[in-house]
Motif scaffolding. Structure first.
Motif, PDB file in Angstrom:
ATOM      1  N   ALA A  24       0.829  -1.211   0.000  1.00  0.00           N
ATOM      2  CA  ALA A  24       0.000   0.000   0.000  1.00  0.00           C
ATOM      3  C   ALA A  24       0.862   1.259   0.000  1.00  0.00           C
ATOM      4  CB  ALA A  24      -0.918  -0.003   1.217  1.00  0.00           C
ATOM      5  N   SER A  25       2.022   1.184   0.669  1.00  0.00           N
ATOM      6  CA  SER A  25       2.921   2.354   0.722  1.00  0.00           C
ATOM      7  C   SER A  25       3.731   2.509  -0.560  1.00  0.00           C
ATOM      8  CB  SER A  25       3.904   2.216   1.891  1.00  0.00           C
ATOM      9  OG  SER A  25       3.196   2.095   3.083  1.00  0.00           O
ATOM     10  N   ARG A  65      -9.843  -4.051  -8.337  1.00  0.00           N
ATOM     11  CA  ARG A  65     -10.640  -5.269  -8.088  1.00  0.00           C
ATOM     12  C   ARG A  65     -10.092  -6.047  -6.895  1.00  0.00           C
ATOM     13  NH1 ARG A  65     -15.392  -4.728 -10.711  1.00  0.00           N
ATOM     14  NH2 ARG A  65     -14.884  -3.026 -12.111  1.00  0.00           N
ATOM     15  N   LEU A  66      -8.792  -5.978  -6.679  1.00  0.00           N
ATOM     16  CA  LEU A  66      -8.156  -6.771  -5.624  1.00  0.00           C
ATOM     17  C   LEU A  66      -8.171  -6.075  -4.265  1.00  0.00           C
ATOM     18  CD1 LEU A  66      -5.049  -8.030  -7.662  1.00  0.00           C
ATOM     19  CD2 LEU A  66      -7.123  -9.307  -7.104  1.00  0.00           C
ATOM     20  N   PHE A  67      -7.937  -4.758  -4.242  1.00  0.00           N
ATOM     21  CA  PHE A  67      -7.799  -4.039  -2.966  1.00  0.00           C
ATOM     22  C   PHE A  67      -8.645  -2.757  -2.959  1.00  0.00           C
ATOM     23  CE2 PHE A  67      -3.668  -6.052  -4.038  1.00  0.00           C
ATOM     24  CZ  PHE A  67      -3.644  -7.021  -3.037  1.00  0.00           C
ATOM     25  N   TYR A 215      -4.383   2.291  -1.133  1.00  0.00           N
ATOM     26  CA  TYR A 215      -2.949   2.602  -1.005  1.00  0.00           C
ATOM     27  C   TYR A 215      -2.778   3.802  -0.095  1.00  0.00           C
ATOM     28  CZ  TYR A 215      -2.967   6.618  -4.291  1.00  0.00           C
ATOM     29  OH  TYR A 215      -3.183   7.843  -4.900  1.00  0.00           O
ATOM     30  N   ARG A 216      -1.576   4.008   0.410  1.00  0.00           N
ATOM     31  CA  ARG A 216      -1.307   5.117   1.323  1.00  0.00           C
ATOM     32  C   ARG A 216      -0.227   6.016   0.730  1.00  0.00           C
ATOM     33  NH1 ARG A 216      -5.475   4.823   4.700  1.00  0.00           N
ATOM     34  NH2 ARG A 216      -4.409   6.394   5.945  1.00  0.00           N
ATOM     35  N   ALA A 227      -4.736   9.926  -3.538  1.00  0.00           N
ATOM     36  CA  ALA A 227      -6.183   9.657  -3.459  1.00  0.00           C
ATOM     37  C   ALA A 227      -6.778  10.022  -2.105  1.00  0.00           C
ATOM     38  CB  ALA A 227      -6.438   8.185  -3.772  1.00  0.00           C
ATOM     39  N   GLU A 228      -6.052   9.734  -1.018  1.00  0.00           N
ATOM     40  CA  GLU A 228      -6.638   9.990   0.309  1.00  0.00           C
ATOM     41  C   GLU A 228      -6.868  11.485   0.541  1.00  0.00           C
ATOM     42  OE1 GLU A 228      -2.878   8.033   1.358  1.00  0.00           O
ATOM     43  OE2 GLU A 228      -3.173   8.919   3.323  1.00  0.00           O
ATOM     44  N   LEU A 229      -6.104  12.350  -0.147  1.00  0.00           N
ATOM     45  CA  LEU A 229      -6.361  13.798  -0.063  1.00  0.00           C
ATOM     46  C   LEU A 229      -7.508  14.184  -0.983  1.00  0.00           C
ATOM     47  CD1 LEU A 229      -2.733  15.278  -0.205  1.00  0.00           C
ATOM     48  CD2 LEU A 229      -4.154  14.912   1.805  1.00  0.00           C
ATOM     49  N   HIS A 230      -7.504  13.618  -2.186  1.00  0.00           N
ATOM     50  CA  HIS A 230      -8.486  14.043  -3.187  1.00  0.00           C
ATOM     51  C   HIS A 230      -9.899  13.568  -2.838  1.00  0.00           C
ATOM     52  CE1 HIS A 230      -9.457  15.885  -6.964  1.00  0.00           C
ATOM     53  NE2 HIS A 230     -10.065  14.793  -7.394  1.00  0.00           N
ATOM     54  N   ARG A 231     -10.008  12.468  -2.096  1.00  0.00           N
ATOM     55  CA  ARG A 231     -11.366  11.991  -1.719  1.00  0.00           C
ATOM     56  C   ARG A 231     -12.086  13.021  -0.853  1.00  0.00           C
ATOM     57  NH1 ARG A 231      -8.735   6.689  -0.430  1.00  0.00           N
ATOM     58  NH2 ARG A 231      -8.496   5.758  -2.508  1.00  0.00           N
ATOM     59  N   TRP A 232     -11.336  13.801  -0.085  1.00  0.00           N
ATOM     60  CA  TRP A 232     -11.969  14.889   0.679  1.00  0.00           C
ATOM     61  C   TRP A 232     -12.618  15.896  -0.256  1.00  0.00           C
ATOM     62  CZ3 TRP A 232     -13.176  14.809   5.583  1.00  0.00           C
ATOM     63  CH2 TRP A 232     -12.436  14.016   6.462  1.00  0.00           C
TER      64      TRP A 232
END
Ligand SMILES: [Zn+2]
Length: 301
Positions: A24-25, A65-67, A215-216, A227-232
């Motif tokens: 993920a990292s 599809r996997l994660f 992923y992180r 992605a974790e920033l853009h989802r906000w």
């Protein structure tokens, strides 16, 4: 006493979470810097650019599809057909723009201040910075200027975020977002292969930025708009979360005071305040120019 096979099984399941965390990292830096290295070595070869973008898209779509962050985001929301049309039309628009800019740049030096003596990869990075600042400026304006918001709202319409969403933009908005950066690059004297490679890096990043993959970004989230920033930015409770406008480089948001809080965003995405906006590529292309739609949805900051 456990047998060798049992012992191996216990060990495997003990380290599995760590392997997943490592994967993920490593996903973002592997894909982004892998693509960047390939494009740097290829020096703008069209075949390599196409292979890098297509390969990245294939990888991201398989990993979704996997994660997945949300398995529901992998399901059709009545948007799959229009997603495909957006993908084809907007990649067509950006590739045509890159080709035309390449033709013009080959015949004109304008200011001729572009550092052509730098290694090709460094020129791509520089072009990416210039182009991305233009994307940030137009995107931010699109959340406060009414007519720009009507063009941009289409990007926020879906109730899911996945790899194709990065290309879900009105054709006019696609042109408006890209034009400032391309004009500046042309005037400075950047050449076609550099610009085409920078645009390919934007495409690869947008795949990852909208990927439905767990992923992180880690420390890289201070540099890249992962992605974790853009989802906000895609939250449905929209007025409360104006910010994180950056396309590629997250530091624009810090620099210009539009960075939102860290942490995992809720999965409720989309917009509720555009009742006349409906699914469908053709309908959405016409919607911004129709009378009767809300003019007041640019939420401001
Ligand atoms: Zn937006």
């Amino acid at each position: 006493m456990p047998s060798k096979g049992e012992h191996f099984g216990v060990m495997f399941f003990a380290i599995l979470p760590r392997l997943r965390a490592l994967g993920a990292s490593l996903l973002y830096p592997s894909v982004f810097f892998g693509a960047f290295s390939a494009l740097g070595l290829a020096r703008g070869a069209p075949g390599v650019i196409a292979a890098v973008v297509a390969g990245s898209a294939l990888l991201v779509s398989v990993l979704e599809r996997l994660f997945p962050v949300s398995s529901k985001w992998n399901e059709d929301h009545g948007d799959t057909r229009s997603d495909r049309l957006y993908l084809v039309t907007n990649l067509g628009v950006s590739q045509t723009a890159a080709y035309l800019v390449g033709l013009v740049s080959a015949r004109s030096d304008m200011l001729a201040v572009w550092p052509t003596e730098l290694p090709f990869a460094l020129q791509v990075l520089l072009a990416l910075l210039v182009f991305d600042l233009g994307l940030y400026a137009v995107h931010r304006a699109s959340h406060s200027v009414g007519w720009l918001w009507r063009l941009h709202a289409i990007h926020h319409f879906p109730r899911r975020i996945h790899w194709v969403n990065g290309q879900r933009r009105h054709v006019v908005h696609e042109l408006l977002e890209g034009t400032p950066g391309l004009v500046v690059l042309l005037v400075l004297g950047a050449k076609g292969p550099v610009i085409a490679s920078a645009l390919a890096m934007v495409t690869v990043h947008l795949l990852l930025q909208h990927a439905n993959i767990r992923y992180r970004g880690g420390a890289l989230r201070h540099v890249f708009a992962v992605a974790e920033l853009h989802r906000w930015h895609h939250q449905r409770r929209y007025a409360a979360v104006q910010g994180n406008y950056a396309a590629v480089f997250a530091f624009w948001d810090r620099l210009f005071g539009s960075r939102l809080a860290d942490g995992d965003a809720p999965l409720e995405v989309g917009i509720d305040d555009e009742p006349t906006l409906q699914e469908g590529w053709r309908r959405q292309q016409l919607w911004p120019f129709r009378r009767g739609g809300s003019e007041s949805s640019a939420s401001g900051e």
